[in-house]
Design a protein around this motif. Sequence first.
Motif, PDB file in Angstrom:
ATOM      1  N   ASP A   8     -83.425  47.309   1.713  1.00  0.00           N
ATOM      2  CA  ASP A   8     -83.037  46.159   2.538  1.00  0.00           C
ATOM      3  C   ASP A   8     -84.217  45.200   2.727  1.00  0.00           C
ATOM      4  O   ASP A   8     -84.476  44.707   3.822  1.00  0.00           O
ATOM      5  CB  ASP A   8     -82.520  46.633   3.904  1.00  0.00           C
ATOM      6  N   ARG A   9     -84.912  44.933   1.626  1.00  0.00           N
ATOM      7  CA  ARG A   9     -86.061  44.036   1.692  1.00  0.00           C
ATOM      8  C   ARG A   9     -86.429  43.558   0.294  1.00  0.00           C
ATOM      9  O   ARG A   9     -85.991  44.122  -0.716  1.00  0.00           O
ATOM     10  CB  ARG A   9     -87.268  44.732   2.321  1.00  0.00           C
ATOM     11  N   TYR A  10     -87.236  42.507   0.242  1.00  0.00           N
ATOM     12  CA  TYR A  10     -87.788  42.023  -1.012  1.00  0.00           C
ATOM     13  C   TYR A  10     -89.090  42.766  -1.303  1.00  0.00           C
ATOM     14  O   TYR A  10     -89.893  42.998  -0.404  1.00  0.00           O
ATOM     15  CB  TYR A  10     -88.069  40.521  -0.939  1.00  0.00           C
ATOM     16  N   ARG A  11     -89.304  43.132  -2.588  1.00  0.00           N
ATOM     17  CA  ARG A  11     -90.531  43.810  -2.994  1.00  0.00           C
ATOM     18  C   ARG A  11     -91.112  43.115  -4.230  1.00  0.00           C
ATOM     19  O   ARG A  11     -90.369  42.655  -5.121  1.00  0.00           O
ATOM     20  CB  ARG A  11     -90.279  45.283  -3.351  1.00  0.00           C
ATOM     21  N   GLU A  12     -92.413  43.057  -4.301  1.00  0.00           N
ATOM     22  CA  GLU A  12     -93.087  42.398  -5.421  1.00  0.00           C
ATOM     23  C   GLU A  12     -92.701  43.031  -6.756  1.00  0.00           C
ATOM     24  O   GLU A  12     -92.698  44.252  -6.910  1.00  0.00           O
ATOM     25  CB  GLU A  12     -94.601  42.491  -5.252  1.00  0.00           C
ATOM     26  N   ILE A  13     -92.386  42.169  -7.727  1.00  0.00           N
ATOM     27  CA  ILE A  13     -92.091  42.627  -9.074  1.00  0.00           C
ATOM     28  C   ILE A  13     -92.934  41.879 -10.107  1.00  0.00           C
ATOM     29  O   ILE A  13     -93.056  42.281 -11.252  1.00  0.00           O
ATOM     30  CB  ILE A  13     -90.587  42.474  -9.390  1.00  0.00           C
ATOM     31  N   GLN A  72    -107.452  31.990  -8.173  1.00  0.00           N
ATOM     32  CA  GLN A  72    -107.574  30.726  -7.430  1.00  0.00           C
ATOM     33  C   GLN A  72    -106.292  30.428  -6.662  1.00  0.00           C
ATOM     34  O   GLN A  72    -106.310  29.825  -5.603  1.00  0.00           O
ATOM     35  CB  GLN A  72    -107.799  29.556  -8.400  1.00  0.00           C
ATOM     36  N   LYS A  73    -105.167  30.879  -7.248  1.00  0.00           N
ATOM     37  CA  LYS A  73    -103.849  30.629  -6.665  1.00  0.00           C
ATOM     38  C   LYS A  73    -102.877  31.621  -7.291  1.00  0.00           C
ATOM     39  O   LYS A  73    -102.917  31.853  -8.501  1.00  0.00           O
ATOM     40  CB  LYS A  73    -103.401  29.186  -6.949  1.00  0.00           C
ATOM     41  N   THR A  74    -102.008  32.194  -6.473  1.00  0.00           N
ATOM     42  CA  THR A  74    -101.086  33.214  -6.963  1.00  0.00           C
ATOM     43  C   THR A  74     -99.697  33.025  -6.381  1.00  0.00           C
ATOM     44  O   THR A  74     -99.540  32.821  -5.167  1.00  0.00           O
ATOM     45  CB  THR A  74    -101.585  34.636  -6.607  1.00  0.00           C
ATOM     46  N   TYR A  75     -98.701  33.106  -7.247  1.00  0.00           N
ATOM     47  CA  TYR A  75     -97.313  33.222  -6.824  1.00  0.00           C
ATOM     48  C   TYR A  75     -96.894  34.680  -7.009  1.00  0.00           C
ATOM     49  O   TYR A  75     -97.113  35.263  -8.068  1.00  0.00           O
ATOM     50  CB  TYR A  75     -96.387  32.358  -7.682  1.00  0.00           C
ATOM     51  N   ASP A  76     -96.289  35.252  -5.990  1.00  0.00           N
ATOM     52  CA  ASP A  76     -95.646  36.550  -6.127  1.00  0.00           C
ATOM     53  C   ASP A  76     -94.145  36.341  -6.213  1.00  0.00           C
ATOM     54  O   ASP A  76     -93.580  35.534  -5.437  1.00  0.00           O
ATOM     55  CB  ASP A  76     -95.955  37.467  -4.939  1.00  0.00           C
ATOM     56  N   ILE A  77     -93.509  37.046  -7.129  1.00  0.00           N
ATOM     57  CA  ILE A  77     -92.051  37.059  -7.216  1.00  0.00           C
ATOM     58  C   ILE A  77     -91.596  38.392  -6.644  1.00  0.00           C
ATOM     59  O   ILE A  77     -92.048  39.451  -7.085  1.00  0.00           O
ATOM     60  CB  ILE A  77     -91.569  36.885  -8.664  1.00  0.00           C
ATOM     61  N   GLU A  78     -90.729  38.316  -5.655  1.00  0.00           N
ATOM     62  CA  GLU A  78     -90.265  39.522  -4.975  1.00  0.00           C
ATOM     63  C   GLU A  78     -88.765  39.692  -5.216  1.00  0.00           C
ATOM     64  O   GLU A  78     -87.973  38.793  -4.907  1.00  0.00           O
ATOM     65  CB  GLU A  78     -90.555  39.442  -3.479  1.00  0.00           C
ATOM     66  N   VAL A  79     -88.386  40.834  -5.748  1.00  0.00           N
ATOM     67  CA  VAL A  79     -86.991  41.113  -6.068  1.00  0.00           C
ATOM     68  C   VAL A  79     -86.317  41.799  -4.881  1.00  0.00           C
ATOM     69  O   VAL A  79     -86.956  42.539  -4.128  1.00  0.00           O
ATOM     70  CB  VAL A  79     -86.891  41.984  -7.341  1.00  0.00           C
ATOM     71  N   TRP A  80     -85.034  41.533  -4.699  1.00  0.00           N
ATOM     72  CA  TRP A  80     -84.284  42.139  -3.602  1.00  0.00           C
ATOM     73  C   TRP A  80     -83.902  43.577  -3.944  1.00  0.00           C
ATOM     74  O   TRP A  80     -83.345  43.843  -5.014  1.00  0.00           O
ATOM     75  CB  TRP A  80     -83.030  41.335  -3.306  1.00  0.00           C
ATOM     76  N   LEU A  81     -84.233  44.485  -3.044  1.00  0.00           N
ATOM     77  CA  LEU A  81     -83.874  45.894  -3.207  1.00  0.00           C
ATOM     78  C   LEU A  81     -82.934  46.279  -2.064  1.00  0.00           C
ATOM     79  O   LEU A  81     -83.378  46.484  -0.923  1.00  0.00           O
ATOM     80  CB  LEU A  81     -85.121  46.778  -3.186  1.00  0.00           C
ATOM     81  N   PRO A  82     -81.631  46.374  -2.330  1.00  0.00           N
ATOM     82  CA  PRO A  82     -80.676  46.666  -1.250  1.00  0.00           C
ATOM     83  C   PRO A  82     -80.872  48.034  -0.621  1.00  0.00           C
ATOM     84  O   PRO A  82     -80.580  48.216   0.568  1.00  0.00           O
ATOM     85  CB  PRO A  82     -79.315  46.559  -1.943  1.00  0.00           C
TER      86      PRO A  82
END
Length: 448
Positions: free
Chosen positions: A367-372, A354-364
């Motif tokens: 050079d971008r955030y990726r879902e974790i 119904q509703k989702t939060y994704d947490i994205e961690v920084w991967l240097p």
Amino acid sequence: MHDIKTIRDDLAGFRADLLRRKPDEAAADALIVRLIERDDARKTAIQKAQAAQERRNAASKEIGAAMKAKDAALADELKAEVAALKDGMGALEAEERDAIAALETELAAIPNRPLPEVPFGADENDNPEIRRVGEPKNFSFKPKEHFEIGEALGLMDFEAAAKLSGARFTVLKGKLARLERALEQFMLDLHTDVHGYTEVAPPLLVRDRAMFGTAQLPKFRDDQFAALSLVEAEQHFAANEPGELDHFWLIPTAEVPLTNLVREQILDEASLPLRMTAGTPCFRAEAGAAGRDTRGMIRQHQFSKVEMVSIATPEQSQAEHERMTACAEEVLKRLGLPYRVVLLCTGDMGFASQKTYDIEVWLPGQDRYREISSCSVCGDFQARRMGARYRPAEGKNTRYVHTLNGSGVAVGRALVAVLENYQNEDGSVTVPEALRPYMGGLETISRA
């Protein structure tokens, strides 16, 4: 799974939610027509079966009255009618079962309805950022990707894994293998000792009904790994057709067994919310990921993950969703990993959510955030598929529970994030302070 009565009571609202998921008016209208037709067919079949049974019962009573009145001819006529009704009941019951199955099959293929606050969007590019925590480190050198670091350490071997199992597998050795184990133990300890989840060690093989209950089947059948016994496999391939076997599936996430622990149960309201966590291997065919993340550990057929599942009342579920997301965030905070939280739009959210939060961690290294981590509230969508209810403290009627699930977090991706964020110019990796007790006090991983 949707309630057809709820749909029929608010066809306009249902249609609007369909269009928020996929803006195709012709498809939405055609689906609504099919649902109404199948529901009408179900009602007609039920009425026919009930009418036949009622007439059979009435005729049986009339036989007694006719015999008492010594009207043999009428009694024989009624007996013949009862016999004919009895003979026809099987066909009527089959018609009823088929009509119910046809409706349920149609309903099972419809995704959950998004909550009003979920933004409309087509894909991940339309996901609004909710917050950003931690600042990415400024490296004095060009940061490497995790697979470059692991291979240079001699502790991450993709070639050996390919010889054993093919693409999208990894062999970890020595201190990296221990680091992966340390991450999982750290997460489980945090969720059980601090966040109040009960640790569960569930089966890794589940049956069709469990996969259906959490909506992995039938929609995402091609993304799963089926585990057939030799006998089942021989029968399956001899038939030379897909078939519908009640066989085992390797779990794609511990969400499946944990959530299904309450299937076909009636819980007491006082026991809710029920919070469970598990650290397990997970298996995904990644059928739709051809060409994506082919290098490294980001997208694997086998990976480890710590899962959180909550079973709640409808009144509790929204607050429980925020709490679960905060629990997943705490893992990254204690590891000192920069991250951001995004709210998935209607075009990017999962089938059962119904509703989702994704947490994205920084991967240097990338050079971008990726879902974790992905934390979702599913309302009663899964509960209806599982038959999971609770009994309110006040009131006699049972209600469907609400289910929630979230990664707390993906262990393999946490390993990737630690390697990239804690890398040093000499190729070594500093062990985060939170993990050192699980690593025997080790502070740095270096090539031997």
